[in-house]
Scaffold this active site. Structure first.
Site, PDB file in Angstrom:
ATOM      1  CB  CYS A   1      -3.674   1.833   7.119  1.00  0.00           C
ATOM      2  SG  CYS A   1      -3.439   3.318   8.112  1.00  0.00           S
ATOM      3  NE  ARG A   2      -4.520   1.590   1.885  1.00  0.00           N
ATOM      4  CZ  ARG A   2      -4.291   2.276   0.775  1.00  0.00           C
ATOM      5  NH1 ARG A   2      -5.140   2.151  -0.235  1.00  0.00           N
ATOM      6  NH2 ARG A   2      -3.250   3.056   0.671  1.00  0.00           N
ATOM      7  CB  SER A   3       0.166  -3.464   2.981  1.00  0.00           C
ATOM      8  OG  SER A   3       1.031  -2.574   3.613  1.00  0.00           O
TER       9      SER A   3
ATOM     10  CB  CYS B   1      -0.981  -0.018   1.183  1.00  0.00           C
ATOM     11  SG  CYS B   1      -0.207   0.040   2.809  1.00  0.00           S
TER      12      CYS B   1
ATOM     13  CG  ASN C   1       4.319  -1.707   5.325  1.00  0.00           C
ATOM     14  OD1 ASN C   1       5.441  -2.025   5.713  1.00  0.00           O
ATOM     15  ND2 ASN C   1       3.345  -2.575   5.286  1.00  0.00           N
TER      16      ASN C   1
ATOM     17  CG  ASP D   1      -5.288   5.664   2.496  1.00  0.00           C
ATOM     18  OD1 ASP D   1      -5.265   5.176   3.652  1.00  0.00           O
ATOM     19  OD2 ASP D   1      -4.457   6.484   2.085  1.00  0.00           O
TER      20      ASP D   1
HETATM   21  P1  4NP Z   1      -1.755   2.863   4.093  1.00  0.00           P
HETATM   22  O1  4NP Z   1      -2.367   4.224   4.648  1.00  0.00           O
HETATM   23  O2  4NP Z   1      -1.220   3.166   2.725  1.00  0.00           O
HETATM   24  O3  4NP Z   1      -2.934   1.953   4.077  1.00  0.00           O
HETATM   25  O4  4NP Z   1      -0.693   2.440   5.082  1.00  0.00           O
HETATM   26  C1  4NP Z   1      -1.680   5.435   4.669  1.00  0.00           C
HETATM   27  C2  4NP Z   1      -0.761   5.685   5.639  1.00  0.00           C
HETATM   28  C3  4NP Z   1      -0.109   6.896   5.686  1.00  0.00           C
HETATM   29  C4  4NP Z   1      -0.390   7.859   4.741  1.00  0.00           C
HETATM   30  C5  4NP Z   1      -1.316   7.608   3.750  1.00  0.00           C
HETATM   31  C6  4NP Z   1      -1.949   6.395   3.710  1.00  0.00           C
HETATM   32  N1  4NP Z   1       0.264   9.119   4.797  1.00  0.00           N
HETATM   33  O5  4NP Z   1      -0.099   9.984   3.993  1.00  0.00           O
HETATM   34  O6  4NP Z   1       1.144   9.307   5.624  1.00  0.00           O
END
Ligand code: 4NP
Length: 154
Positions: A15-17, A10, A13, A125
């Site tokens: 939240c989703r992955s 993702c 790294n 997201d």
């Molecule tokens: P992820 O979520 O891609 O599912 O881990 C996010 C985590 C951090 C950010 C964006 C999405 N960020 O903008 O910092």
């Protein structure tokens, strides 16, 4: 045949992955299927960080402890090491295609393509969202994990 290996990717790294990693780890154990599983982000903002507290809490609610996971950025060797690299959304897939080495072994594709009726769609997201968005992300990664376990146990 060598053991299947799967990398979930993702953006951050955190939240989703990590949730996808946890969901597949749990289901693979339940099904007695050996799969090498990891996760990474296309971005580097959260490298070394634990998952988002909301993701840790959600996983805990479903009986899984992801507090020890640490974020890392996807790297060149991942394309040579993993048989399958799954992007959690179309932008991550685009970013993976941009950085993929010219010759590699990994099949790179969108995770939700594995789930009937969800071809081409994102695991949304939840970072800027609420608890409901995390629950939706969890439901999505669980559906994909089920499809993967089915694929590798057949
Ligand atoms: P992820 O979520 O891609 O599912 O881990 C996010 C985590 C951090 C950010 C964006 C999405 N960020 O903008 O910092």
């Amino acid at each position: 045949m060598s053991q299947p290996s799967v990398l979930f990717v993702c953006l951050g790294n955190i939240c989703r992955s990590p949730l996808a990693e946890a969901a597949l780890r749990a289901r693979a154990v339940e099904a007695g299927v050996a799969i090498t599983i990891d996760s990474a982000g296309t971005g580097d903002w959260h490298v070394g960080h634990a998952p988002d507290p909301r993701a840790v809490e959600l996983a805990r609610k479903y009986g899984l402890d992801i507090s020890g996971y640490r974020a890392r950025q996807v790297r060149d060797e991942d394309f040579h090491k993993f048989g399958h690299i799954f992007a959690l959304d179309p932008q991550n897939l685009k970013d993976l295609r941009r950085i993929e080495p010219s010759r590699h072994i990994a099949e790179v594709r969108l995770l939700m393509d594995l789930v009937p009726g969800r071809k081409g769609t994102a695991v949304i997201d939840p970072y800027y969202g609420d608890e409901q968005d995390f629950e939706q992300a969890w439901a999505d990664v669980c559906a994909a994990a089920d499809a993967l376990v089915k694929r590798y146990s057949g």
